[in-house]
Motif scaffolding. Structure first.
Motif, PDB file in Angstrom:
ATOM      1  N   HIS A  65       0.859  -1.203   0.000  1.00  0.00           N
ATOM      2  CA  HIS A  65       0.000   0.000   0.000  1.00  0.00           C
ATOM      3  C   HIS A  65       0.884   1.237   0.000  1.00  0.00           C
ATOM      4  O   HIS A  65       1.699   1.410   0.917  1.00  0.00           O
TER       5      HIS A  65
ATOM      6  N   HIS B 104     -10.262   2.229  -1.269  1.00  0.00           N
ATOM      7  CA  HIS B 104     -10.520   1.674   0.066  1.00  0.00           C
ATOM      8  C   HIS B 104     -11.286   2.692   0.913  1.00  0.00           C
ATOM      9  O   HIS B 104     -11.994   2.322   1.821  1.00  0.00           O
TER      10      HIS B 104
ATOM     11  N   HIS C 126      -9.345  -5.160  -6.641  1.00  0.00           N
ATOM     12  CA  HIS C 126     -10.607  -5.576  -5.985  1.00  0.00           C
ATOM     13  C   HIS C 126     -11.787  -4.637  -6.276  1.00  0.00           C
ATOM     14  O   HIS C 126     -12.279  -3.928  -5.400  1.00  0.00           O
TER      15      HIS C 126
ATOM     16  N   GLU D  75       0.187  -0.414  -4.665  1.00  0.00           N
ATOM     17  CA  GLU D  75      -1.267  -0.257  -4.728  1.00  0.00           C
ATOM     18  C   GLU D  75      -1.578   1.161  -4.264  1.00  0.00           C
ATOM     19  O   GLU D  75      -1.234   1.545  -3.144  1.00  0.00           O
TER      20      GLU D  75
ATOM     21  N   SER E 271      -6.842   1.408  -6.495  1.00  0.00           N
ATOM     22  CA  SER E 271      -7.865   0.816  -5.621  1.00  0.00           C
ATOM     23  C   SER E 271      -8.610   1.889  -4.845  1.00  0.00           C
ATOM     24  O   SER E 271      -8.039   2.921  -4.500  1.00  0.00           O
TER      25      SER E 271
HETATM   26 ZN   LIG Z   1      -6.468  -3.148  -1.495  1.00  0.00          ZN
END
Ligand SMILES: [Zn+2]
Length: 270
Positions: A18, A90, A146, A62, A88
């Motif tokens: 991350h 989140h 995701h 990411e 991504s």
């Molecule tokens: Zn993730």
């Protein structure tokens, strides 16, 4: 991680920690502190050299898209010259209250919906799809991580209805944007490996739609430890076959600033 990937006969291994968040954002348990970024890059590059000729090792990150606060186009990332970037969502930035993650425990999501979205899960899920749509429009990354992470804590439609017309429409928009943007969609078994879900991100329904729009997919276990490195790959493979896919893609480096993808028949999962 490299040793296990090599022993299992995987084609390649990519690291995508991350990315650090800007200093103005709240600290999280999982985002890398910016002070450790140099060390991370050095460590993966050292592993790449150590494993040369045995297994390809790639260096990625990411990247969070956080409305108004963070994207893959931020200078601190684009200057790093990484092999690949995953985009991504989140975090959501609600109209009221503090940003919160949809990737934490259910209680945290419940609190975020209550305080940020006047206890309306449908508004929250629309904000999630807004964020994904904005992230795709901005670009600057290679792989969509995701895609439907928001479903993580939504067992029995607890917070929103994934069969609603709006949800379906939002997904259709996102799939069209993924296709026209030339992104690869990650088929992520992390939710199964960590026991939250019995299906992949994205769901079989979304994968069927992605297939119809010819969006390429890559399989990832989103592994947080070595033994999960190919966790539930066979589930991902079967889900893709059921969705009409006959192949998946494997990252093979960059050429002319663009990612190179090797297409492989799904039967040959490795
Ligand atoms: Zn993730």
């Amino acid at each position: 991680m490299c040793r296990t990937a090599y022993a299992k006969g995987l084609a390649a291994i990519g690291f995508s920690s991350h990315a650090p968040l800007a200093k103005t954002l709240p600290k999280t348990e999982w985002n890398m502190p910016v002070e450790r970024l140099g060390n991370y890059v050095d460590e993966v590059n050292a592993a790449r050299q150590r494993w040369e000729g045995k297994i390809a090792v790639y260096l990625g990150l990411e990247i969070d898209y956080i409305k108004g606060l963070r994207s893959a186009l931020d200078n601190d990332i684009t200057g790093l010259n990484l092999d690949y970037l995953i985009g991504s969502v989140h975090y959501l930035v609600p109209p009221h209250g503090a940003p919160f993650t949809v990737d934490g425990p259910a209680a945290e999501l419940e609190k975020g919906i209550r305080e940020g979205f006047a206890a309306d899960g449908e508004t929250m899920v629309n904000a999630y799809w807004d964020a994904v749509t904005e992230m795709l429009a901005l670009g600057g990354f290679d792989i969509i991580g995701h895609l439907d992470l928001v479903k993580k804590n939504n067992a029995a439609h607890r917070f929103f209805n994934i069969e609603s017309k709006t949800y379906t429409q939002r997904i259709e928009e996102v799939v069209r944007a993924a296709a026209s943007g030339g992104f690869v969609v990650e088929v992520n078994t992390g939710g199964i490996n960590r026991g939250y879900l019995s299906e992949t991100y994205p769901s079989p329904e979304i994968l069927r739609l992605l297939r119809r729009h010819n969006v390429p997919v890559m399989i990832s276990a989103d592994a947080h430890n070595a033994q999960d490195i190919d966790g539930h790959y066979q589930t991902a493979c079967q889900t893709l076959l059921d969705a009409g896919y006959t192949s998946h893609v494997i990252f093979a480096g960059r050429s002319g600033g663009k990612p190179v993808w090797h297409e492989q028949a799904l039967e040959m999962i490795r």
